[in-house]
Design a protein around this motif. Structure first.
Motif, PDB file in Angstrom:
ATOM      1  N   LYS A  12       1.009  -1.110   0.030  1.00  0.00           N
ATOM      2  CA  LYS A  12       0.072  -0.126  -0.025  1.00  0.00           C
ATOM      3  C   LYS A  12       0.904   1.226   0.099  1.00  0.00           C
ATOM      4  O   LYS A  12       0.628   2.271  -0.541  1.00  0.00           O
ATOM      5  N   LEU A  15       2.480   1.642  -3.457  1.00  0.00           N
ATOM      6  CA  LEU A  15       1.400   2.316  -4.153  1.00  0.00           C
ATOM      7  C   LEU A  15       1.097   3.814  -4.206  1.00  0.00           C
ATOM      8  O   LEU A  15       1.096   4.686  -5.191  1.00  0.00           O
ATOM      9  N   SER A  21      -3.125   2.906  -7.612  1.00  0.00           N
ATOM     10  CA  SER A  21      -4.181   2.415  -6.831  1.00  0.00           C
ATOM     11  C   SER A  21      -4.283   0.760  -6.642  1.00  0.00           C
ATOM     12  O   SER A  21      -3.493   0.218  -7.579  1.00  0.00           O
ATOM     13  N   SER A  22      -4.944   0.159  -5.643  1.00  0.00           N
ATOM     14  CA  SER A  22      -4.952  -1.195  -5.511  1.00  0.00           C
ATOM     15  C   SER A  22      -5.684  -1.763  -6.691  1.00  0.00           C
ATOM     16  O   SER A  22      -5.317  -2.839  -7.354  1.00  0.00           O
ATOM     17  N   LYS A  23      -6.632  -1.028  -7.341  1.00  0.00           N
ATOM     18  CA  LYS A  23      -7.502  -1.597  -8.592  1.00  0.00           C
ATOM     19  C   LYS A  23      -6.626  -1.612  -9.705  1.00  0.00           C
ATOM     20  O   LYS A  23      -6.686  -2.404 -10.427  1.00  0.00           O
ATOM     21  N   LEU A  25      -3.245  -1.916  -9.590  1.00  0.00           N
ATOM     22  CA  LEU A  25      -2.300  -3.357  -9.442  1.00  0.00           C
ATOM     23  C   LEU A  25      -3.115  -4.405  -9.879  1.00  0.00           C
ATOM     24  O   LEU A  25      -2.586  -5.626 -10.443  1.00  0.00           O
ATOM     25  N   ALA A  26      -4.289  -4.634  -9.332  1.00  0.00           N
ATOM     26  CA  ALA A  26      -5.181  -5.893  -9.523  1.00  0.00           C
ATOM     27  C   ALA A  26      -5.455  -6.229 -11.036  1.00  0.00           C
ATOM     28  O   ALA A  26      -5.226  -7.317 -11.481  1.00  0.00           O
ATOM     29  N   LYS A  33      -9.706  -7.270  -7.123  1.00  0.00           N
ATOM     30  CA  LYS A  33      -9.167  -6.133  -6.516  1.00  0.00           C
ATOM     31  C   LYS A  33      -9.701  -6.404  -4.947  1.00  0.00           C
ATOM     32  O   LYS A  33      -8.522  -5.819  -4.265  1.00  0.00           O
ATOM     33  N   VAL A  36      -6.212  -7.914  -3.730  1.00  0.00           N
ATOM     34  CA  VAL A  36      -5.042  -6.970  -3.656  1.00  0.00           C
ATOM     35  C   VAL A  36      -5.330  -6.002  -2.466  1.00  0.00           C
ATOM     36  O   VAL A  36      -4.561  -5.744  -1.603  1.00  0.00           O
ATOM     37  N   SER A  37      -6.604  -5.612  -2.122  1.00  0.00           N
ATOM     38  CA  SER A  37      -7.060  -4.788  -0.987  1.00  0.00           C
ATOM     39  C   SER A  37      -6.566  -5.605   0.234  1.00  0.00           C
ATOM     40  O   SER A  37      -6.005  -4.938   1.137  1.00  0.00           O
ATOM     41  N   TRP A  39      -4.158  -7.589   0.813  1.00  0.00           N
ATOM     42  CA  TRP A  39      -2.744  -7.476   0.667  1.00  0.00           C
ATOM     43  C   TRP A  39      -2.313  -5.985   1.363  1.00  0.00           C
ATOM     44  O   TRP A  39      -1.536  -6.200   2.088  1.00  0.00           O
ATOM     45  N   CYS A  40      -2.990  -5.055   0.680  1.00  0.00           N
ATOM     46  CA  CYS A  40      -2.704  -3.634   1.271  1.00  0.00           C
ATOM     47  C   CYS A  40      -2.885  -3.414   2.540  1.00  0.00           C
ATOM     48  O   CYS A  40      -2.284  -2.764   3.169  1.00  0.00           O
TER      49      CYS A  40
END
Length: 74
Positions: A12, A15, A21-23, A25-26, A33, A36-37, A39-40
């Motif tokens: 996070k 990023l 954004s995490s989106k 990266l996903a 997503k 990934v969220s 993970w963040c």
């Protein structure tokens, strides 16, 4: 209730530093997503293979994505 509040990854933070954004990266790693969220927020961790893939996409070392927990008290 979480009893272990350790942070294991810095995904996070990296990023945010890169204004991504995490989106985003996903989409880049073809993962959901919500995964990934998680993970963040350090609710779960990516596999080692995925961690290397994330590092490559973000142009950073794997070490930059990991917290150094050697000085953390248990």
């Amino acid at each position: 209730m979480k009893s272990n509040n350790k942070k294991y990854n810095r995904i996070k933070i990296v990023l945010v530093e890169q204004e991504r954004s995490s989106k985003w990266l996903a989409e880049k790693i073809d993962k959901d997503k919500s995964t990934v969220s998680r993970w963040c927020t350090n609710d779960m961790q990516p596999s080692l293979e995925t961690l290397f893939q994330i590092a490559e996409i973000l142009g950073v070392s794997v070490a930059k994505l990991l917290h150094d927990n050697t000085n953390v008290e248990n």
